[in-house]
Design a protein around this motif. Structure first.
Motif, short mmCIF file in Angstrom:
data_model
loop_
_atom_site.label_atom_id
_atom_site.label_comp_id
_atom_site.label_asym_id
_atom_site.label_seq_id
_atom_site.Cartn_x
_atom_site.Cartn_y
_atom_site.Cartn_z
N GLU A 242 -14.85 1.77 10.17
CA GLU A 242 -15.29 0.93 11.29
C GLU A 242 -14.08 0.31 11.98
O GLU A 242 -13.15 -0.17 11.32
CB GLU A 242 -16.24 -0.16 10.79
CG GLU A 242 -16.74 -1.08 11.89
CD GLU A 242 -17.91 -1.92 11.45
OE1 GLU A 242 -18.29 -2.85 12.19
OE2 GLU A 242 -18.47 -1.65 10.37
N THR A 243 -14.11 0.31 13.29
CA THR A 243 -13.05 -0.33 14.08
C THR A 243 -13.36 -1.80 14.25
O THR A 243 -14.44 -2.16 14.72
CB THR A 243 -12.91 0.33 15.46
OG1 THR A 243 -12.59 1.71 15.29
CG2 THR A 243 -11.81 -0.34 16.27
N VAL A 259 -8.08 -2.76 14.12
CA VAL A 259 -7.75 -2.05 12.90
C VAL A 259 -8.98 -1.25 12.48
O VAL A 259 -10.10 -1.55 12.89
CB VAL A 259 -7.34 -3.00 11.75
CG1 VAL A 259 -6.05 -3.73 12.08
CG2 VAL A 259 -8.44 -4.01 11.45
N VAL A 260 -8.78 -0.21 11.70
CA VAL A 260 -9.89 0.58 11.18
C VAL A 260 -9.99 0.32 9.68
O VAL A 260 -8.99 0.43 8.96
CB VAL A 260 -9.68 2.08 11.45
CG1 VAL A 260 -10.83 2.89 10.87
CG2 VAL A 260 -9.56 2.33 12.94
N ILE A 357 -0.90 -1.87 6.53
CA ILE A 357 -1.89 -1.80 7.61
C ILE A 357 -1.20 -1.46 8.93
O ILE A 357 -0.07 -1.89 9.18
CB ILE A 357 -2.64 -3.14 7.72
CG1 ILE A 357 -3.70 -3.10 8.82
CG2 ILE A 357 -1.70 -4.28 7.99
CD1 ILE A 357 -4.54 -4.37 8.87
N VAL A 358 -1.87 -0.68 9.74
CA VAL A 358 -1.39 -0.38 11.09
C VAL A 358 -2.35 -1.02 12.09
O VAL A 358 -3.56 -0.80 12.02
CB VAL A 358 -1.31 1.13 11.35
CG1 VAL A 358 -0.93 1.40 12.80
CG2 VAL A 358 -0.30 1.78 10.40
N SER A 394 -4.65 3.37 11.22
CA SER A 394 -4.92 3.96 9.91
C SER A 394 -6.17 3.33 9.35
O SER A 394 -6.62 2.29 9.80
CB SER A 394 -3.74 3.69 8.96
OG SER A 394 -3.60 2.31 8.75
N ILE A 395 -6.79 3.96 8.37
CA ILE A 395 -7.99 3.42 7.74
C ILE A 395 -7.58 2.59 6.54
O ILE A 395 -6.87 3.06 5.66
CB ILE A 395 -8.94 4.54 7.30
CG1 ILE A 395 -9.44 5.32 8.52
CG2 ILE A 395 -10.13 3.97 6.53
CD1 ILE A 395 -10.32 6.49 8.18
N ILE A 396 -8.02 1.34 6.51
CA ILE A 396 -7.74 0.46 5.38
C ILE A 396 -8.90 0.56 4.41
O ILE A 396 -10.03 0.20 4.73
CB ILE A 396 -7.57 -0.99 5.83
CG1 ILE A 396 -6.49 -1.06 6.90
CG2 ILE A 396 -7.23 -1.89 4.67
CD1 ILE A 396 -6.54 -2.33 7.68
N SER A 397 -8.65 1.11 3.24
CA SER A 397 -9.70 1.27 2.24
C SER A 397 -9.06 1.13 0.86
O SER A 397 -8.10 1.82 0.55
CB SER A 397 -10.34 2.66 2.39
OG SER A 397 -11.30 2.87 1.38
N PHE A 398 -9.61 0.23 0.05
CA PHE A 398 -9.08 0.02 -1.29
C PHE A 398 -9.97 0.78 -2.28
O PHE A 398 -11.10 0.38 -2.52
CB PHE A 398 -9.05 -1.46 -1.64
CG PHE A 398 -8.27 -2.27 -0.66
CD1 PHE A 398 -6.93 -2.00 -0.43
CD2 PHE A 398 -8.86 -3.31 0.03
CE1 PHE A 398 -6.20 -2.76 0.48
CE2 PHE A 398 -8.13 -4.05 0.93
CZ PHE A 398 -6.82 -3.77 1.15
#
Length: 399
Positions: A242-243, A259-260, A357-358, A394-398
């Motif tokens: 999600e943006t 950010v995404v 993060i980008v 970029s996609i932020i996902s942990f």
């Protein structure tokens, strides 16, 4: 195929209106190549989505009031009954969190704890024990940049009223009664060590409610769960990327970056919305517990973390630390990213972010025709000033 769901839910549509909810949710469905069909009944927005190769997926959207703010939830499951039941359990979990934590409610569990005589141990629920354990641990970790034991300071500055400037004597007394070390937690029991030391839920209550709601919905069989509680978001991984817009701290209606994210919670802190005017003095609602005064108003910070309770607490802490100290501190914290939207001396917004993060800056030419999924409240990338052409997010996902 259409279905209508009727639930006893005192709900009202968000200010953005039904059409905005539909537009946003259609994009959610687009991430999984599904088509949405909409009906409305009894304050509930219900959508059923269909896919030729993956079978039906049922999506329920509900909105109303919770914890003194707006709540919107979107819950998806493989069948109608599961989606409806999961959404109801999520709503009930937030309601229980409010009943447990609200110090606006006389008789809540936290209110009773704050009224207990000094030194007396009080047995608390497992839920409140976990809330306080996380909050007190983060107070220690942040050196009290975030601290839940600030009730005396909130009262001294009259942040629940019209605002006030406390005199030297009252401020000194409030500072003496502030700090996590004034509350002890031990095996399901809590006690206060000073009469004026009270716990304020404002810095962690929403995060606790969101955590409980998502846990309840997933346990009931939900897949994609997306909640927005007063601007703090959480979405589970099956919802897809999600943006998220970064709002301008000078004007929340404007966007300075995006950010995404995927499968995380997003919380933003800043003083521009809830500051109070006392005479000709602006009093911000975010207090620095270390000095007993409102934190410096430098812009805003958005925190991205898997745990919504942690995101809520750290958004406050990083705003109190400020962009320089905050960016250095949080860059060493695992599974947490942050974007700082800093207003410089020329009233420009400079975006600075952690290394993982980008941030895609939004310049004036990019504002036309934007297809945004959500909007939270500001941040920015130190390598990408607003005047620079945007870089791909970029996609932020942990995981």
């Amino acid at each position: 195929m259409q279905s209508t769901a009727r639930l006893p839910f005192n709900a009202c549509l968000l200010d953005s209106g039904l059409s905005g909810l539909m537009r946003r949710h259609k994009r959610v469905c687009a991430w999984t190549n599904r088509v949405c069909v909409w009906t409305v009944a009894a304050g509930l927005v219900f959508s059923q989505s269909m896919s030729g190769d993956a079978g039906d997926r049922y999506d329920v959207i509900r909105s109303g009031r919770a914890m003194g703010t707006h709540l919107t939830m979107s819950v998806s499951a493989k069948n109608r009954e599961t989606a409806l039941a999961a959404s109801e359990l999520a709503r009930a979990a937030i309601e229980r969190a409010e009943t447990r934590l609200s110090t606006w409610r006389v008789g809540s569990e936290l209110d009773r704890l704050n009224r207990t005589p000094v030194g007396e141990w009080v047995a608390v629920s497992a839920e409140l024990e976990l809330d306080l354990e996380v909050a007190l641990d983060l107070a220690r970790l942040t050196g009290s940049a975030f601290d839940p034991v600030i009730g005396s300071l909130v009262a001294a500055w009259d942040l629940r009223g019209n605002g006030a400037i406390p005199d030297r004597l009252r401020l000194g007394a409030a500072i003496e009664n502030t700090g996590h070390e004034l509350v002890e937690l031990d095996d399901g029991r809590v006690r206060r060590l000073q009469a004026g030391a009270t716990i304020e839920e404002g810095g962690f209550g929403k995060g606790a409610g969101l955590r409980d709601a998502v846990t309840a919905a997933l346990a009931a069989g939900a897949e994609c769960v997306r909640l927005d509680l007063g601007g703090q978001l959480i979405m589970t991984s099956p919802c897809g990327p999600e943006t998220i817009d970064i709002a301008d701290p000078r004007d929340r209606r404007a966007v300075v970056g995006s950010v995404v994210v995927e499968g995380v919670s997003v919380a933003t802190s800043g003083n521009s919305v809830r500051s109070l005017e006392v005479g000709d003095i602006q009093v911000g609602h975010l207090l620095d517990p270390r000095i007993g005064r409102p934190a410096r108003d430098w812009g805003s910070v958005t925190v991205i973390a898997r745990d919504p309770l942690k995101a809520d607490c750290l958004a406050t802490a990083l705003f109190v630390m400020g962009p320089e100290r905050g960016l250095t501190w949080v860059d060493g914290i695992e599974d947490v990213e942050a974007v700082f939207a800093v207003i410089d001396d020329d009233r420009n917004v400079i975006l600075r972010s952690t290394s993982g993060i980008v941030v895609r800056p939004i310049v004036d030419d990019d504002r036309k025709g934007l297809d945004r999924h959500a909007s939270v409240w500001p941040e920015e990338n130190e390598h990408s000033p607003p005047s620079q052409k945007p870089v791909g997010p970029s996609i932020i996902s942990f995981e």
